[in-house]
Design an enzyme around this catalytic site. Structure first.
Site, short mmCIF file in Angstrom:
data_model
loop_
_atom_site.label_atom_id
_atom_site.label_comp_id
_atom_site.label_asym_id
_atom_site.label_seq_id
_atom_site.Cartn_x
_atom_site.Cartn_y
_atom_site.Cartn_z
N ASP A 233 0.68 -1.31 -0.17
CA ASP A 233 -0.04 0.17 -0.10
C ASP A 233 0.81 0.97 -0.38
O ASP A 233 1.96 1.10 0.11
CB ASP A 233 -0.86 -0.16 1.46
CG ASP A 233 -2.29 -0.68 1.38
OD1 ASP A 233 -1.64 -1.33 0.20
OD2 ASP A 233 -3.11 -0.70 2.29
N HIS B 148 3.74 -2.01 2.59
CA HIS B 148 4.10 -1.11 2.35
C HIS B 148 4.71 -0.66 1.72
O HIS B 148 5.82 -1.20 2.45
CB HIS B 148 3.33 0.04 3.77
CG HIS B 148 2.02 -0.03 4.66
ND1 HIS B 148 2.19 -1.01 5.54
CD2 HIS B 148 0.91 0.28 4.41
CE1 HIS B 148 0.70 -0.37 5.54
NE2 HIS B 148 -0.10 0.21 4.81
#
Length: 277
Positions: free
Chosen positions: A97, A242
């Protein structure tokens, strides 16, 4: 980039676009319907390379004349996000992400390429416009890109009009850089509301959450991230990591350690199969 400039650029692109046909939603990979079960066959690393060449993952350039692409096909509105992938066998999915980030994303892509594995990247529009070449690389290497809003806001604090803008502007930016509109959406912070589900379905995107959170966003240490992935590994698991939003050097080091472990343990790292309309 100002909003009016984005809309102007979008209108210019559509005006000269060829009628290439719109990319429909990816196959729904959550268990629960016969159609989902039939179309849920995931694309898994080296096995998929035998079927699709990298060039097959990108649409042709927007050149020539003709009507604009058709609007994305609206989907059934869900009331909760997809948490796991379905299908037979030891399949898992890695998702990243907040990117793309010029410092961390290339290292993650390099590791994935080394092991011939594909992943999903839920990107933020404001990061996309500064790093378009990374989305082009994702498309070339067969990764799937999802919508993670423009500025990563807490959607539960926004009005419907603001949420629509965050999602639509990001889809436009992804299409410009990646070659097709996203078929998946993930709410920042995992904070979903009715508008997010409704607008996502209206824009042809399925909502996806995760099963295992690596907590790399807390920078807990490389060993902790690796342990969370390896301990949480199981058929159907969707892993959250992430590649931006802070110092992600631990995430870069962690994938170099847990990815070969997962492969040696017999897991197939997959992405959703694209379903064309």
């Amino acid at each position: 980039m100002q909003k009016d400039q984005l809309f102007t650029r979008r209108r210019m692109l559509l005006a000269g676009a060829a009628a290439l046909g719109a990319a429909g939603t990816a196959a729904v990979i959550v268990a629960g319907s016969e159609e989902a079960a039939r179309s849920a066959a995931p694309v898994a690393g080296p096995q998929a390379r035998q079927v699709l060449k990298p060039s097959a993952f990108r649409l042709q350039p927007l050149t020539g004349y003709g009507p604009p692409r058709a609007a994305p096909r609206k989907l059934k509105v869900r009331h909760e996000p997809i948490l796991r992938i379905s299908g037979r066998g030891r399949h898992m999915m890695l998702t990243f992400d907040d990117g793309p980030h010029p410092e961390y994303t290339p290292h993650i892509l390099d590791t994935l390429a080394e092991y011939d594995v594909r992943a999903m990247f839920f990107v933020c529009g404001e990061m996309v416009v500064e790093n378009k070449e990374l989305l082009a690389r994702m498309a070339d290497e067969g990764h799937v890109v999802g919508n993670h809003t423009w500025t990563h806001p807490l959607l539960t604090t926004l009005g419907r009009k603001e949420i629509r803008w965050e999602m639509k502007q990001t889809s436009d930016a992804i299409e410009d850089a990646y070659g097709e509109r996203p078929q998946w959406f993930r709410a920042p912070y995992g904070a979903w509301n009715r508008a997010a589900f409704q607008l996502g379905a209206e824009m042809g995107m399925e909502p996806m959450a995760w099963t295992v959170d690596t907590t790399d966003w807390m920078t807990p240490g490389t060993r902790t991230i690796v342990d969370r992935v390896e301990d949480g590994a199981a058929p159907g698991v969707v892993v959250l990591s992430h590649d931006a939003g802070g110092d992600r050097s631990q995430s870069v080091r962690a994938i170099r350690r847990y990815l070969p472990y997962l492969l040696d343990s017999g897991y197939h790292l997959t992405v959703p199969r694209r379903r064309m309309s």
